[in-house]
Design an enzyme around this catalytic site. Structure first.
Site, mmCIF file in Angstrom:
data_model
loop_
_atom_site.group_PDB
_atom_site.id
_atom_site.type_symbol
_atom_site.label_atom_id
_atom_site.label_comp_id
_atom_site.label_asym_id
_atom_site.label_seq_id
_atom_site.Cartn_x
_atom_site.Cartn_y
_atom_site.Cartn_z
ATOM 1 N N LYS A 52 0.847 -1.204 0.000
ATOM 2 C CA LYS A 52 0.000 0.000 0.000
ATOM 3 C C LYS A 52 0.877 1.247 0.000
ATOM 4 O O LYS A 52 0.598 2.228 -0.680
ATOM 5 C CB LYS A 52 -0.953 -0.031 1.196
ATOM 6 C CG LYS A 52 -2.077 -1.029 0.983
ATOM 7 C CD LYS A 52 -2.854 -1.389 2.222
ATOM 8 C CE LYS A 52 -3.798 -2.561 1.896
ATOM 9 N NZ LYS A 52 -4.463 -3.144 3.057
ATOM 10 N N GLN A 96 -5.168 -2.086 9.183
ATOM 11 C CA GLN A 96 -4.874 -3.374 8.540
ATOM 12 C C GLN A 96 -5.476 -4.513 9.373
ATOM 13 O O GLN A 96 -5.178 -4.646 10.556
ATOM 14 C CB GLN A 96 -3.355 -3.550 8.389
ATOM 15 C CG GLN A 96 -2.958 -4.787 7.619
ATOM 16 C CD GLN A 96 -3.464 -4.792 6.170
ATOM 17 O OE1 GLN A 96 -3.317 -3.810 5.450
ATOM 18 N NE2 GLN A 96 -4.064 -5.887 5.750
ATOM 19 N N ASP A 119 -11.610 2.142 3.413
ATOM 20 C CA ASP A 119 -11.901 0.730 3.167
ATOM 21 C C ASP A 119 -13.404 0.502 2.988
ATOM 22 O O ASP A 119 -13.829 -0.565 2.558
ATOM 23 C CB ASP A 119 -11.418 -0.121 4.361
ATOM 24 C CG ASP A 119 -10.114 -0.853 4.068
ATOM 25 O OD1 ASP A 119 -9.792 -1.024 2.883
ATOM 26 O OD2 ASP A 119 -9.434 -1.241 5.040
#
Ligand code: NDP
Length: 283
Positions: A52, A96, A119
Site C-alpha cells: 500500500k 490493517q 476501506d
C-alpha cells in the site's frame, strides 16, 4: 483457453488516473494523505502494508505508517484512531486487518470517522452502499467490477455466483453485482450441492480462502471467473481459490493469482483516498 484478465495492467491504469488528479490537487496546495495503522507483526499484514505504501508513493499520496505493539489495549487503539480522525492533514484511515484477538475489530472499525473510512467497512458506509448513496465502495469488490467490465461482458442480466459471504468481500460483492443488475446467488460453507450453483454462473467470484477450491468441473464453459483467494502454500508461493490450470481450459475469462484481484484492491484504495481528500476539501 480462457483470456487472462490482467489485473496488474488495469490497476496501473487506475493508479495513473489517480496520479493525474493527485498532481492537480498538489498544484492547488492540497496534499493527499493516507494513514495506515498496523498492529503487531503478522508477516502477511506487513507485506500488504508495504504494498500500500509503494502504491501511495507511485501516485503521489503521502502515506503515514502507524505501527503499534501487538499488546496495545482497545482504549489506546481507539484513542489513536480518534487522533487521526481529528488530524485534518489525514484524509484516509486504514486499519490493517486482522487485528490481534484481544481487540474488538468491529469497535475499532466503528471508531474511524466514516468520511475517512477508505476501506468502506464502517457501518455507515456499508449502509450507504446498500441504499446506493455511497461515497466509497469497498476496494476489493469495486476492483472486481472493473475487472469484469474490462472483459466486455455486461453484468446486467447475468447469473452471478459469489462463493463466500464475508463482510469484506462476499457480501459487498453481491451488493455491487446486484446494483449492476446481475442475478446474484451467494454461496457459503452451508450451501448444499455448491457445484449446482457454480456450474450455472456466467460470472463466478471465488472468495473462500481455500487453495484450488474451484476446479474446472464447477465452471460453466465460457464463464468469467474471478479468483479473490490469496493462499500461501508451503513452498511460499501464492495460490488462489481457483485451480487455475484446469479452470483456464473451461472459463472464458479468468484472473490469475498473483496479478489479478490483489493489485486492483490497492488501486481502488488509492482512488478512495483521493475521493476522500476531494470530499473533505469540497471538490
Ligand atoms: P473469510 O474467511 O472471511 O470468508 C470465507 C468465506 O468462504 C465464508 O463465507 C465461508 O462460509 C466460505 N467458505 C469456506 N469454506 C467453504 C466451502 N467449503 N464451501 C463454500 N463456502 C465456503 O474470507 P475473506 O472473504 O476475508 O477472504 C477470502 C479470500 O480472499 C482469502 O483467501 C483472502 O486472503 C482473500 N482476500 C483477497 C483480497 C485481495 O485483495 N485479493 C482481499 C480480501 C481477501 P461461511 O460464512 O459459511 O463460514
Amino acid at each position: 483457453m480462457a483470456n487472462i484478465i490482467n489485473g496488474k495492467l488495469i490497476a496501473n491504469q487506475v493508479k495513473n488516473n489517480v496520479k493525474l488528479e493527485v498532481d492537480k490537487l498538489k498544484e492547488s496546495g492540497i496534499e493527499v494523505c493516507l494513514a495506515v495503522v498496523l498492529v503487531g507483526n503478522d508477516p502477511a499484514s506487513k507485506v500488504y502494508v508495504r504494498n500500500k505504501k509503494l502504491a501511495c508513493d507511485k501516485v503521489g499520496i503521502i502515506s503515514k505508517e502507524i505501527l503499534f505493539d501487538e499488546n496495545i489495549s482497545q482504549n489506546e487503539l481507539v484513542s489513536a484512531i480518534k487522533d487521526l480522525n481529528n488530524d485534518n492533514k489525514i484524509n484516509g484511515i486504514l486499519v490493517q486487518l486482522p487485528l490481534p484477538r484481544h481487540l474488538d475489530e468491529k469497535e475499532i472499525i466503528r471508531s474511524i470517522d466514516p468520511v475517512k473510512d477508505v476501506d468502506a467497512f464502517h457501518p455507515v458506509n456499508v449502509g450507504k452502499i446498500m441504499i446506493g448513496e455511497y461515497d466509497f465502495l469497498p476496494c476489493t469488490p469495486a476492483g472486481i467490477v472493473d475487472l469484469i467490465d474490462s472483459t466486455g461482458v455486461d453484468i446486467c442480466g447475468k447469473n452471478c455466483v459469489v462463493v463466500g459471504r464475508s463482510n469484506i468481500v462476499g457480501k459487498p460483492m453481491a451488493m455491487l453485482l446486484t446494483n449492476r443488475s446481475g442475478t446474484v446467488t451467494v454461496c457459503h460453507s452451508k450451501t448444499n450441492k455448491l457445484i449446482e450453483f457454480t456450474k450455472k454462473a456466467d460470472i463466478l467470484v471465488a472468495a473462500v480462502g481455500v487453495a484450488n477450491f474451484i476446479n474446472a468441473d464447477m465452471i460453466k464453459p465460457g464463464a468469467v471467473v474471478i479468483d479473490v483467494g490469496i493462499n500461501r502454500m508451503q513452498d511460499g508461493k501464492l495460490c488462489g481459490d481457483v485451480d487455475f490450470a484446469s479452470a483456464e481450459k473451461v472459463a472464458g475469462y479468468i484472473t490469475p493469482v498473483p496479478g489479478g484481484v490483489g493489485p486492483m484492491t490497492i488501486a481502488k484504495l488509492m482512488e478512495n483516498t483521493l475521493r476522500a481528500a476531494k470530499k473533505q476539501n469540497s471538490i
